[in-house]
Write a protein that holds these residues in place. Structure first.
Motif, PDB file in Angstrom:
ATOM      1  N   ASP A 266       0.876  -1.165   0.000  1.00 51.83           N
ATOM      2  CA  ASP A 266       0.000   0.000   0.000  1.00 51.83           C
ATOM      3  C   ASP A 266       0.911   1.212   0.000  1.00 51.83           C
ATOM      4  O   ASP A 266       2.092   1.119   0.319  1.00 51.83           O
ATOM      5  N   SER A 267       0.352   2.356  -0.366  1.00 55.58           N
ATOM      6  CA  SER A 267       1.221   3.522  -0.326  1.00 55.58           C
ATOM      7  C   SER A 267       1.383   3.936   1.142  1.00 55.58           C
ATOM      8  O   SER A 267       0.482   3.777   1.960  1.00 55.58           O
ATOM      9  N   TYR A 268       2.587   4.412   1.455  1.00 54.11           N
ATOM     10  CA  TYR A 268       2.963   4.694   2.843  1.00 54.11           C
ATOM     11  C   TYR A 268       2.018   5.674   3.511  1.00 54.11           C
ATOM     12  O   TYR A 268       1.714   5.540   4.696  1.00 54.11           O
ATOM     13  N   ASP A 269       1.522   6.655   2.739  1.00 54.26           N
ATOM     14  CA  ASP A 269       0.663   7.646   3.384  1.00 54.26           C
ATOM     15  C   ASP A 269      -0.716   7.080   3.727  1.00 54.26           C
ATOM     16  O   ASP A 269      -1.464   7.690   4.479  1.00 54.26           O
ATOM     17  N   VAL A 270      -1.050   5.921   3.199  1.00 54.28           N
ATOM     18  CA  VAL A 270      -2.307   5.277   3.565  1.00 54.28           C
ATOM     19  C   VAL A 270      -2.090   4.278   4.712  1.00 54.28           C
ATOM     20  O   VAL A 270      -2.798   4.283   5.704  1.00 54.28           O
ATOM     21  N   THR A 271      -1.106   3.412   4.565  1.00 56.21           N
ATOM     22  CA  THR A 271      -0.810   2.417   5.595  1.00 56.21           C
ATOM     23  C   THR A 271       0.692   2.308   5.796  1.00 56.21           C
ATOM     24  O   THR A 271       1.402   1.771   4.955  1.00 56.21           O
ATOM     25  N   ARG A 272       1.162   2.833   6.908  1.00 52.95           N
ATOM     26  CA  ARG A 272       2.597   2.813   7.198  1.00 52.95           C
ATOM     27  C   ARG A 272       3.174   1.402   7.146  1.00 52.95           C
ATOM     28  O   ARG A 272       4.250   1.173   6.629  1.00 52.95           O
ATOM     29  N   GLU A 273       2.433   0.455   7.732  1.00 51.78           N
ATOM     30  CA  GLU A 273       2.992  -0.878   7.960  1.00 51.78           C
ATOM     31  C   GLU A 273       3.204  -1.655   6.664  1.00 51.78           C
ATOM     32  O   GLU A 273       4.102  -2.475   6.575  1.00 51.78           O
ATOM     33  N   THR A 274       2.359  -1.442   5.674  1.00 53.74           N
ATOM     34  CA  THR A 274       2.532  -2.148   4.406  1.00 53.74           C
ATOM     35  C   THR A 274       3.121  -1.225   3.342  1.00 53.74           C
ATOM     36  O   THR A 274       3.268  -1.615   2.185  1.00 53.74           O
TER      37      THR A 274
END
Lengths: 431, 321
Positions: free
Chosen positions: A397-405
């Protein structure tokens, strides 16, 4: 007699700035005024203060509380990120105290990667420094939602509102190109204790909150709360014991990195794409009906599937991108420069795969925010945008949506060193 | 947003926030627990031959519970390891053996006495503390079993050298820690890779405080050795601490032993671990006492940290826990 034990939420914050900005004194003051420094620590600081001929009110140099290792005292620098813990009646806090010397970017990125809030410290008598801008850029890239610019040493500028306002205006202008959900400014004096925990009587013109009040009420933890995202369950390990309804299924061990899951939900296993339903959610002796991020659990599905570490279980229809090409902001952390002709190991969620560099788009000049093209390598502390190709597909996922993935590290397989941290950009950046 | 401890009552959290108006309860203990489980599983997945240090003390008791949560119904994917100075409290050793047996897990014990007998550890005085010498026995055990990862129950709030240590801490082939050259540790992405002969020390409860440990022991209803609770004991006052009087640690010339009601906040080698005055006879009272204590855990109890400002840092660099 009854005692209140706090079970409130935890705010993780970084403090960025150099020793000269009074960072050590600020943290010392915060801990001292919240009564988080215990008696034996205080008496040890008193002894050290006396031995080194230092002076402070009550005979204590508060900056010594964050004085770390012997190795650091020998060189008069702070080597590394130090973690400190304190609790008030409202909240629990974890401070990642990051030093401000030549390895500042590396340390700040480390501290910022798990932070909800960042305090950027400025010396009022010196104004905004290159370093303050650098800290702001890193906080923005690392997606820290709440930034507090603490204008310290107000006692050195006669508590002047004009000085404070001009620093504030300059910082606001700089931050127009950055992204913070919340930005606050506080005038304070760590040395005198003004506006940290107590308001003091010198800053009457300032109507905002004290630093502690800001920390206690920041809504940043809601923004970084992981339960709101899509369900992401990277498999860490596969259990050996058969479990589930007929005792015929394996358990998949992992942590819910974002979102939530309920028994009966339709899920898809990536990258294979095979679908199943959740039969059980197990935590030791408990069968849970629902679980949410960031819980560590064991998932049991209703059919036999070949799943291994590195696979990801997600909700059907709410899937991450499965790709072997990513574009990312990369922060280079090693003294050994990036060699784009070499392979590195990328660790993303629970997958470790080889990656090669397809190209460096640009290096970011963190002082001017200029994008410098034509760069062929990254050196220690460099940050910029790169394109990577991985041997096997990643579920991102893009970092700004989900840090962990949306985050990864790069490992040099020869030295085993962690050489870079990366933040994956959305598909738009691939264009 | 708080839990209330009533006199003599059992600890009950009065506040558990719920998300998505469902059964997803979460408080800070859940968060700490989940983080620790995640770390344990990552290390097991990424190393070949880990072991878990278990002394019978409260932190390692919590570690065993976390290992159960991480891996049951499977057996633990690692043995338990204790480095025994043979100057430990008999009660704690009995508890250690009992707990390992209850769990049905393999316990490996390596003794500092054996290291002394083998000439690997040389004492300057027969009665000196064996605490620091555990490092030799520990590193020998790591070599003997070719462990490439060791789980420890150290916490960052304990001591300033610990405050700067990574959750996964790299040790070179001599078992040494180099605080100036630690791997950056971003997000929850741990790098457990080592070259042959090196190993990783993993600290899953790095972010826990002493109070968190007791709250967790209360919540999970875990058994702990009796010396954590108030009891009468023969002690002498020495350097501002209460030193226990035992066969191994007789009074020194001129010291007059007295009986006091005490308990141990930390349990380690008898020669350097001191009890504190306390009447806390159950977990609830310990929680109250811990919450209001004005002295740090190690400050109240450890002679080994009093030698200098940097005692722990120096021991750690050489390969100590």
């Amino acid at each position: 007699m009854s005692t209140q034990l706090i079970t409130a939420d935890t705010l993780r914050f970084t403090t960025a700035g150099s020793v000269d900005d009074g960072k050590s004194t600020l943290i010392g003051r915060l801990l001292y005024d919240t009564k988080s420094i215990l008696e034996d620590q205080l008496s040890s600081i008193e002894k050290t203060t006396t031995r080194r001929g230092g002076k402070f009110d009550n005979g204590v140099d508060l900056s010594l509380f964050t004085d770390g290792l012997a190795a650091e005292r020998e060189q008069g620098i702070t080597i590394d990120v130090a973690y400190r813990y304190f609790t008030t009646i409202k909240r629990r806090f974890i401070i990642a105290d990051t030093p401000g010397h030549e390895q500042y970017t590396r340390n700040m990125v480390t501290g910022a990667s798990t932070a909800d809030l960042s305090i950027i410290l400025v010396d009022a008598s010196k104004g905004l420094q290159t370093q303050s801008r650098r800290h702001a850029v890193i906080a923005s890239l690392l997606g820290i939602p709440h930034v507090v610019l603490a204008v310290n040493k107000m006692d050195l500028v006669d508590y002047s509102e004009d000085v404070f306002e001009s620093i504030r205006a300059e910082f606001v202008a700089f931050c127009k190109q950055l992204h913070f959900a919340e930005l606050d400014f506080i005038p304070l004096s760590a040395l005198e204790g003004d506006m940290i925990v107590e308001r003091g009587d010198k800053l009457g013109w300032y109507r905002g909150k004290t630093l502690l009040a800001l920390l206690e009420t920041s809504s940043a933890t809601e923004r970084t709360e992981r339960v709101k995202g899509e369900f992401r369950f990277p498999v860490q390990l596969v259990g050996r014991t058969k479990m589930g309804r007929d005792g015929g299924y394996r358990g998949y061990l992992g942590r819910i990195e974002s979102g939530h899951i309920t028994v009966g939900d339709s899920v898809k296993v990536l990258p294979s794409g095979i679908e199943a339903r959740v039969q059980d959610i197990v935590l030791l002796n408990d069968s849970l009906r629902t679980a949410a991020a960031p819980q560590s659990v064991t998932l049991v599905l209703d059919r036999q599937i070949d799943i291994s570490r590195g696979d990801m279980i997600v909700h059907v229809g709410k899937e991450p991108r499965v790709t072997n090409q990513i574009t990312a902001n990369l922060s280079w952390l090693s003294a050994q420069p990036l060699a784009t002709n070499r392979q590195y190991l990328i660790k993303h969620t629970t997958q470790s795969v080889r990656a090669i560099f397809e190209g460096i788009d640009y290096r970011l000049n963190v002082n001017t925010l200029e994008r410098e093209a034509g760069v062929t390598t990254f050196k220690l502390n460099d940050i910029g945008r790169v394109r990577l190709k991985t041997l096997r597909p990643l579920m991102v996922d893009s970092y700004d949506v989900t840090r962990e993935t949306g985050s990864f590290i790069l490992i040099d397989e020869v030295t085993n060193e962690t050489v870079a941290g990366g933040m994956i950009l959305g598909e738009a950046a691939n264009g | 947003m708080s839990a209330v401890l009533k006199d003599g009552g059992k600890y009950e959290p009065a506040y558990r926030p719920t998300v998505l108006n469902d059964v997803v309860a979460s408080d800070h203990l859940d968060w700490l627990e989940s983080e620790a489980i995640h770390i344990m599983r990552e290390v097991v997945a990424e190393t070949k031959n880990p072991a878990l240090l278990f002394s019978g003390g409260k932190d390692s008791i919590v570690m065993l519970r976390l290992a159960e949560k991480a891996f049951r119904p499977d057996g633990f994917p690692f043995p338990l390891l204790h480095i025994d100075t043979e100057h430990n409290f008999a009660e704690v050793i009995a508890f250690r053996n009992l707990r390992a047996a209850e769990l049905g897990e393999r316990l490996i014990v390596r003794s500092v006495q054996d290291s002394i007998n083998a000439g690997r550890v040389v004492l300057r005085r027969a009665d000196e503390s064996r605490n620091v010498h555990q490092t030799v026995t520990l590193l020998d055990a790591i070599k003997e079993f070719e462990f490439d990862a060791l789980f420890g129950g150290a916490r960052r709030d304990e001591e300033k050298a610990r405050a700067k240590e990574r959750i996964l801490s790299h040790r070179d082939e001599f078992g040494q820690w180099d605080p100036k050259n630690q791997r950056p540790e971003l997000w929850d992405l741990y790098n457990a890779r080592v070259h042959k002969g090196e190993h990783i020390r993993a600290f899953p409860i790095s972010n826990w405080t002493e109070l968190d440990v007791w709250q967790y022991i209360a919540r999970e209803n875990l058994q702990v050795p009796g010396i954590y609770f108030a009891h009468e004991r023969l002690v002498v006052e020495r350097n501002g601490l209460l030193a226990p009087i035992t066969e191994i640690t007789p009074p020194r010339a001129g010291e007059k032993p007295v009986t006091r009601t005490v308990r141990f906040r930390t349990v380690g080698d008898i020669t350097c671990t001191c009890p504190v005055l306390s009447t806390a006879a159950d977990i609830s009272a310990i929680l109250t006492e811990t919450a209001v204590s004005r002295i740090t855990e190690r400050g109240a109890t450890r002679m080994d940290d009093q030698t200098s400002d940097a005692s722990m840092e120096l021991r750690k660099k050489e390969g100590y826990f």
